[in-house]
Write a protein that holds these residues in place. Structure first.
Motif, PDB file in Angstrom:
ATOM      1  N   UNK A  61      15.912   5.165  -1.185  1.00 40.48           N
ATOM      2  CA  UNK A  61      16.608   4.268  -2.100  1.00 40.48           C
ATOM      3  C   UNK A  61      16.276   2.820  -1.772  1.00 40.48           C
ATOM      4  N   UNK A  62      16.641   1.938  -2.701  1.00 40.06           N
ATOM      5  CA  UNK A  62      16.388   0.506  -2.518  1.00 40.06           C
ATOM      6  C   UNK A  62      17.573  -0.206  -1.897  1.00 40.06           C
ATOM      7  N   UNK A  63      18.560   0.563  -1.399  1.00 41.41           N
ATOM      8  CA  UNK A  63      19.774  -0.069  -0.878  1.00 41.41           C
ATOM      9  C   UNK A  63      19.490  -0.989   0.287  1.00 41.41           C
ATOM     10  N   UNK A  64      18.600  -0.544   1.212  1.00 37.53           N
ATOM     11  CA  UNK A  64      18.293  -1.357   2.383  1.00 37.53           C
ATOM     12  C   UNK A  64      17.016  -2.133   2.135  1.00 37.53           C
ATOM     13  N   UNK A  65      17.157  -3.398   1.809  1.00 41.50           N
ATOM     14  CA  UNK A  65      16.025  -4.224   1.422  1.00 41.50           C
ATOM     15  C   UNK A  65      15.022  -4.369   2.551  1.00 41.50           C
ATOM     16  N   UNK A  66      15.500  -4.481   3.801  1.00 42.51           N
ATOM     17  CA  UNK A  66      14.586  -4.693   4.906  1.00 42.51           C
ATOM     18  C   UNK A  66      13.681  -3.486   5.106  1.00 42.51           C
ATOM     19  N   UNK A  67      14.234  -2.269   4.992  1.00 38.81           N
ATOM     20  CA  UNK A  67      13.411  -1.084   5.152  1.00 38.81           C
ATOM     21  C   UNK A  67      12.360  -1.012   4.050  1.00 38.81           C
ATOM     22  N   UNK A  68      12.737  -1.451   2.860  1.00 38.64           N
ATOM     23  CA  UNK A  68      11.796  -1.401   1.748  1.00 38.64           C
ATOM     24  C   UNK A  68      10.630  -2.358   1.947  1.00 38.64           C
ATOM     25  N   UNK A  69      10.810  -3.380   2.775  1.00 37.16           N
ATOM     26  CA  UNK A  69       9.775  -4.394   2.951  1.00 37.16           C
ATOM     27  C   UNK A  69       8.785  -4.058   4.050  1.00 37.16           C
ATOM     28  N   UNK A  70       8.816  -2.841   4.574  1.00 35.77           N
ATOM     29  CA  UNK A  70       7.852  -2.424   5.585  1.00 35.77           C
ATOM     30  C   UNK A  70       6.601  -1.909   4.882  1.00 35.77           C
ATOM     31  N   UNK A  77       0.823  -1.213   0.000  1.00 32.74           N
ATOM     32  CA  UNK A  77       0.000   0.000   0.000  1.00 32.74           C
ATOM     33  C   UNK A  77       0.860   1.268   0.000  1.00 32.74           C
ATOM     34  N   UNK A  78       2.110   1.155  -0.442  1.00 26.04           N
ATOM     35  CA  UNK A  78       3.027   2.289  -0.527  1.00 26.04           C
ATOM     36  C   UNK A  78       3.399   2.529  -1.993  1.00 26.04           C
ATOM     37  N   UNK A  79       3.945   3.735  -2.282  1.00 26.83           N
ATOM     38  CA  UNK A  79       4.373   4.036  -3.643  1.00 26.83           C
ATOM     39  C   UNK A  79       5.433   3.025  -4.072  1.00 26.83           C
ATOM     40  N   UNK A  80       5.288   2.500  -5.276  1.00 24.33           N
ATOM     41  CA  UNK A  80       6.250   1.508  -5.771  1.00 24.33           C
ATOM     42  C   UNK A  80       7.568   2.178  -6.147  1.00 24.33           C
ATOM     43  N   UNK A  81       8.662   1.612  -5.652  1.00 28.16           N
ATOM     44  CA  UNK A  81      10.004   2.096  -5.996  1.00 28.16           C
ATOM     45  C   UNK A  81      10.508   1.419  -7.257  1.00 28.16           C
ATOM     46  N   UNK A  82      10.159   0.138  -7.404  1.00 24.40           N
ATOM     47  CA  UNK A  82      10.667  -0.659  -8.528  1.00 24.40           C
ATOM     48  C   UNK A  82       9.527  -1.524  -9.055  1.00 24.40           C
ATOM     49  N   UNK A  83       8.560  -0.929  -9.792  1.00 29.20           N
ATOM     50  CA  UNK A  83       7.387  -1.688 -10.246  1.00 29.20           C
ATOM     51  C   UNK A  83       7.752  -2.762 -11.265  1.00 29.20           C
ATOM     52  N   UNK A  84       7.195  -3.959 -11.050  1.00 24.72           N
ATOM     53  CA  UNK A  84       7.422  -5.078 -11.967  1.00 24.72           C
ATOM     54  C   UNK A  84       6.093  -5.770 -12.234  1.00 24.72           C
ATOM     55  N   UNK A 126      -0.136 -10.431 -14.986  1.00 24.93           N
ATOM     56  CA  UNK A 126      -0.413  -9.112 -15.543  1.00 24.93           C
ATOM     57  C   UNK A 126      -0.517  -8.028 -14.494  1.00 24.93           C
ATOM     58  N   UNK A 127      -0.472  -8.404 -13.205  1.00 26.00           N
ATOM     59  CA  UNK A 127      -0.574  -7.432 -12.125  1.00 26.00           C
ATOM     60  C   UNK A 127       0.804  -6.834 -11.831  1.00 26.00           C
ATOM     61  N   UNK A 128       0.805  -5.557 -11.436  1.00 30.29           N
ATOM     62  CA  UNK A 128       2.052  -4.861 -11.129  1.00 30.29           C
ATOM     63  C   UNK A 128       2.239  -4.751  -9.618  1.00 30.29           C
ATOM     64  N   UNK A 129       3.482  -5.031  -9.169  1.00 31.68           N
ATOM     65  CA  UNK A 129       3.838  -4.970  -7.749  1.00 31.68           C
ATOM     66  C   UNK A 129       5.189  -4.282  -7.600  1.00 31.68           C
ATOM     67  N   UNK A 130       5.480  -3.863  -6.376  1.00 31.67           N
ATOM     68  CA  UNK A 130       6.825  -3.372  -6.073  1.00 31.67           C
ATOM     69  C   UNK A 130       7.735  -4.587  -5.918  1.00 31.67           C
ATOM     70  N   UNK A 131       8.874  -4.573  -6.604  1.00 34.40           N
ATOM     71  CA  UNK A 131       9.726  -5.758  -6.675  1.00 34.40           C
ATOM     72  C   UNK A 131      10.059  -6.381  -5.305  1.00 34.40           C
ATOM     73  N   UNK A 132      10.523  -5.610  -4.306  1.00 31.89           N
ATOM     74  CA  UNK A 132      10.916  -6.265  -3.052  1.00 31.89           C
ATOM     75  C   UNK A 132       9.784  -7.064  -2.420  1.00 31.89           C
TER      76      UNK A 132
END
Length: 460
Positions: free
Chosen positions: A152-161, A86-93, A98-104
């Protein structure tokens, strides 16, 4: 620069006050105001509070929160939000469905063994993730337009919140710090202990809410909870869980209440609290500045006490913390002064903590006072026994490191070492077959023995 920042803060505060007044009017005038209006008011109020009271825990957390407030103050297009976070996607895939998600987030979903699309629940024909360049470009343009900088996407754990996790954390923090019921506060502390153990996202949340640590620890001064060993144990374990996350180590270490809490638990807590406190100090001490702080605050004495008198698990945690802290030279003298040498030697003799004790003594063997204590105690017979009998290469290595220092600092022990070598030849064996470090130290001992024997022969 400071004036500019102050002006920016004042302008931001004025804008937040105007927005808060508008939302309050809407809520007051309309009995059927939407739930989102209440949420927006709460967000504006929290942002105003942060601006007023500030945060002393680092620029990273402050700027991260500022960007989050920007996101929350504008209407984000729904198709920019990841269906999972439910957050803005940093790296949409794009998924095979056919559905789009944030990569992490979708990668975490797939790594957990799921083979369905979270939205459609259909089984996926493949797990290929295709970058959605169109959506990414649209998000980038929208962020520039609204002056929002995504982390940034450097810290994967923070991105997964996720947004829901942030909300749950805020509610739990409110329950712990503001509830009028002691029972509810204790329940909240226990819940947070369990959540930070099971859920790495809850460990990462602290990164953008660094002042929440002080809010958590303030509960320990509440009448009825102050001195409660159960609450102390839960709080210490929560600090341990949070400190596992790398970016939290400095945040926790910089908090003026965190390390003193751990030291107090070492002195007077339950055995589990003492063990977890030692484990937390070990984890925090991987950050160099924390090593010095922990040593200066007096943790070493209580860690040595735990090494001597703790449960088996607590002794291991204490040994790990002492070893890590002694990586800083300033802490080695403290450890020796608090009696760690005799405690470690006793552990080796008792066969209760051989590996860890040898590692500590090998690390301290560069300190002359420590070597003198080892030499005057049962150190020499201990290390010679390890060199002769141990089947563990690492233990042999640490033992010969200690023996080398004894031979360098105390020439009176050379005869005993030489007699043992004539009888068993284990130092010569290590000089040929040990690890590279063991070979160097063993060769140094043999050279010292040869020079001593030559000098004696020459003087005759």
């Amino acid at each position: 620069m400071a004036k500019s920042e102050a002006g920016e803060a004042a302008a931001c505060a004025a804008e937040l006050r105007r927005e808060l007044r508008r939302l309050v009017r809407v809520i007051s005038d309309d009995a059927g105001a939407a739930a989102e209006t209440y949420e927006e008011a709460a967000v504006a109020l929290a942002a105003l509070r942060d601006l007023k009271f500030g945060s002393s825990n680092g620029r990273r957390g402050s700027s991260f929160s500022k960007e989050r407030r920007k996101e929350e103050s504008v209407q984000i297009p729904v198709h920019f939000l990841c269906p999972i976070s439910s957050e803005i996607m940093r790296d949409p895939v794009v998924l095979a469905s056919g559905q789009t998600y944030d990569r992490p987030f979708i990668q975490e979903w797939l790594n957990s063994g799921n083979r369905t699309c979270p939205q459609t629940q259909h089984v996926l024909s493949n797990t290929t993730l295709t970058p959605n360049h169109l959506v990414r470009s649209m998000i980038s343009e929208w962020c520039i337009e609204h002056n929002i900088t995504l982390p940034s996407l450097d810290n994967q754990e923070e991105c997964l919140v996720t947004k829901n996790e942030r909300s749950a954390f805020s509610q739990l923090l409110e329950k712990i710090s503001s509830s009028s019921s002691i029972v509810e506060q204790k329940q909240g502390v226990r819940e947070l202990r369990l959540l930070t153990k099971r859920n790495r996202s809850f460990r990462a949340i602290i990164g953008d809410k660094p002042d929440s640590i002080s809010e958590l620890l303030s509960v320990l001064s509440v009448p009825g909870l102050h001195g409660d060993l159960e609450v102390q144990e839960d709080m210490v374990t929560t600090i341990l869980n949070l400190s596992i996350h790398d970016s939290n180590k400095k945040i926790v270490g910089d908090n003026p209440k965190a390390i003193p809490l751990l030291i107090e638990a070492l002195k007077s807590g339950t055995m589990e609290a003492r063990s977890n406190s030692a484990a937390a100090l070990f984890t925090l001490s991987s950050h160099d500045t924390n090593k010095l702080k922990i040593g200066e605050m007096g943790a070493m004495k209580h860690l040595v006490d735990l090494l001597e008198l703790g449960s088996p698990n607590a002794k291991k945690d204490a040994a790990s913390a002492i070893f890590n802290l002694c990586m800083a030279h300033e802490n080695r003298a403290r450890a020796v002064q608090e009696g760690v040498v005799n405690v470690a030697l006793k552990a080796i003799v008792d066969q209760s903590l051989v590996d860890e004790s040898l590692a500590i003594l090998a690390l301290l063997s560069s300190d002359q006072e420590a070597v003198e204590e080892i030499s005057e105690g049962d150190g020499l017979p201990c290390v010679l026994h390890i060199i002769r009998e141990s089947s563990c290469g690492r233990n042999k290595e640490n033992a010969v490191v200690i023996l080398f220092s004894i031979c360098m600092y105390d020439r009176t022990k050379l005869k005993e070492v030489g007699d043992d070598e004539k009888m068993n030849g284990k130092i010569s064996w290590l000089a040929q077959n040990g690890t590279s470090r063991a070979q160097r130290k063993a060769s140094g001992i043999l050279e010292k023995l040869r020079r001593t024997m030559h000098n004696k022969h020459y003087s005759c």
